[in-house]
Scaffold this motif. Sequence first.
Motif, PDB file in Angstrom:
ATOM      1  N   ALA A   3       2.199   1.364  -4.296  1.00 11.28           N
ATOM      2  CA  ALA A   3       0.928   0.636  -4.342  1.00 11.28           C
ATOM      3  C   ALA A   3      -0.240   1.552  -4.675  1.00 11.28           C
ATOM      4  CB  ALA A   3       0.682  -0.071  -3.017  1.00 11.28           C
ATOM      5  N   LEU A  35      -4.401   0.975  -4.882  1.00 11.97           N
ATOM      6  CA  LEU A  35      -4.771  -0.289  -4.257  1.00 11.97           C
ATOM      7  C   LEU A  35      -4.936  -0.117  -2.757  1.00 11.97           C
ATOM      8  CD1 LEU A  35      -5.203  -3.354  -4.269  1.00 11.97           C
ATOM      9  CD2 LEU A  35      -2.717  -3.627  -4.107  1.00 11.97           C
ATOM     10  N   GLN A  36      -3.963   0.548  -2.126  1.00 13.69           N
ATOM     11  CA  GLN A  36      -4.031   0.764  -0.686  1.00 13.69           C
ATOM     12  C   GLN A  36      -5.144   1.724  -0.313  1.00 13.69           C
ATOM     13  OE1 GLN A  36       0.734   0.118   0.213  1.00 13.69           O
ATOM     14  NE2 GLN A  36      -0.137   2.140   0.383  1.00 13.69           N
ATOM     15  N   ALA A  44      -8.447   0.001  -0.491  1.00 13.10           N
ATOM     16  CA  ALA A  44      -8.562  -1.001   0.576  1.00 13.10           C
ATOM     17  C   ALA A  44      -9.228  -0.402   1.793  1.00 13.10           C
ATOM     18  CB  ALA A  44      -7.179  -1.532   0.945  1.00 13.10           C
ATOM     19  N   ASP A  63     -11.446  -7.280  -4.335  1.00 14.05           N
ATOM     20  CA  ASP A  63     -11.536  -5.823  -4.217  1.00 14.05           C
ATOM     21  C   ASP A  63     -12.352  -5.203  -5.344  1.00 14.05           C
ATOM     22  OD1 ASP A  63     -10.060  -5.637  -1.873  1.00 14.05           O
ATOM     23  OD2 ASP A  63      -8.154  -5.543  -2.916  1.00 14.05           O
ATOM     24  N   THR A  64     -12.255  -5.755  -6.550  1.00  4.83           N
ATOM     25  CA  THR A  64     -13.014  -5.197  -7.677  1.00  4.83           C
ATOM     26  C   THR A  64     -14.509  -5.407  -7.491  1.00  4.83           C
ATOM     27  OG1 THR A  64     -11.150  -5.604  -9.183  1.00  4.83           O
ATOM     28  CG2 THR A  64     -13.322  -5.258 -10.178  1.00  4.83           C
TER      29      THR A  64
END
Length: 387
Positions: free
Chosen positions: A231, A234-235, A238, A312-313
């Motif tokens: 991942a 992404l992680q 986050a 998230d973006t």
Amino acid sequence: MPVIESEEHRALRAAVSALGHKYGREYLTRTVEEGRPATELWAEAAELGYLGVNLPEEHGGGGGGIFELSIVLEELGAAGCPLLLMVVSPAICGTVIARFGTEEQKRDWLPALADGTRVMAFGITEPDAGSNSHRITTTARRDPATGDWLLTGRKVFVSGVDIADATLIVGRTEDARTGRLKPCLFIVPRDTPGFERRKIDMELSAAEKQFELTLDDVRLPAGALVGDEDAGLLQLFAGLNPERIMTAAFAIGMGRFALSRAVEYARDRTVWKAPIGSHQAIAHPLAQAHIDLELARLMMQKAAHLYDAGDDTGAGEAANMAKYAAAEACVKAVDQAVHTLGGNGLTREFGLASLITAARVSRIAPVSREMILNYVSHQTLGLPKSY
């Protein structure tokens, strides 16, 4: 996105503000002088459900989001007693584990993070890789005989490692397909063999100490890896987006505290038969500081709403802008507060002088304002990349 806070959010603000003023700046100053963390405030905030307000209800949290957690930190800061580890333990580590952790990791960590009985630190910055996460050299490799992970590397400016039960470490593993290194996150318990810490001597006055970490073939079980090995970014992001939002909350709270002290002084301090706050040279800069803090809060709330909605973006752009705006507003508010008080602004009695250094931190960490400007100019405005 609502511009006006709900009745529930206003009630949360009022309740946290009451808790913060019960302790106040004097309490936080005393803990710093005694060289210990703010354990009493941390425990009471946890008991009232404030520390885990963003964590899932099924794991002992309040079921809210970063929006609610940012209210908690801002109001504690406005009362003069912000809890720095709120940025790290429930916001970064709690969020990452809640979103990507295994069921076992969620059961082990989330209820304890929510009730304050366990604390996590976060290690990403390295001596040669400050804002550039792509240059992280802490590496993780598999032991083919056991399946364990072996971590080697260094981290700097890690808050609260001495009181944290574990540190969420950002390392890099080799992609089997491309051979390139990709980021991964590991839970490293405090007393793991090979995991050493050294306190960094800081001039910053804070209850939480800063540390340099050394990882020398730190052996971790396979279950120490958080989420999916593939991942990657992404992680990582986050956790970094909530970090920026919560840093904005920290800065806004600090700025509000400084401004409130200055306004009170400007009302009471009389020179030439009039309060100094009646003079525009004093009143207007304080009014501007208030406006800047309010504008920064709006951007922070936008970022929190986007993040909690799963964008998230969009949250990445807004979180960077919020952190930038809050840091600038905080530095200006603190500077103007000290200037308003004159010589009294540098006395221990009024508690503003130490904020001069603390306010600068919000411009530097967790990402510098220059890197945010790089991000906005390249990602938002589409200008050529300069780095």
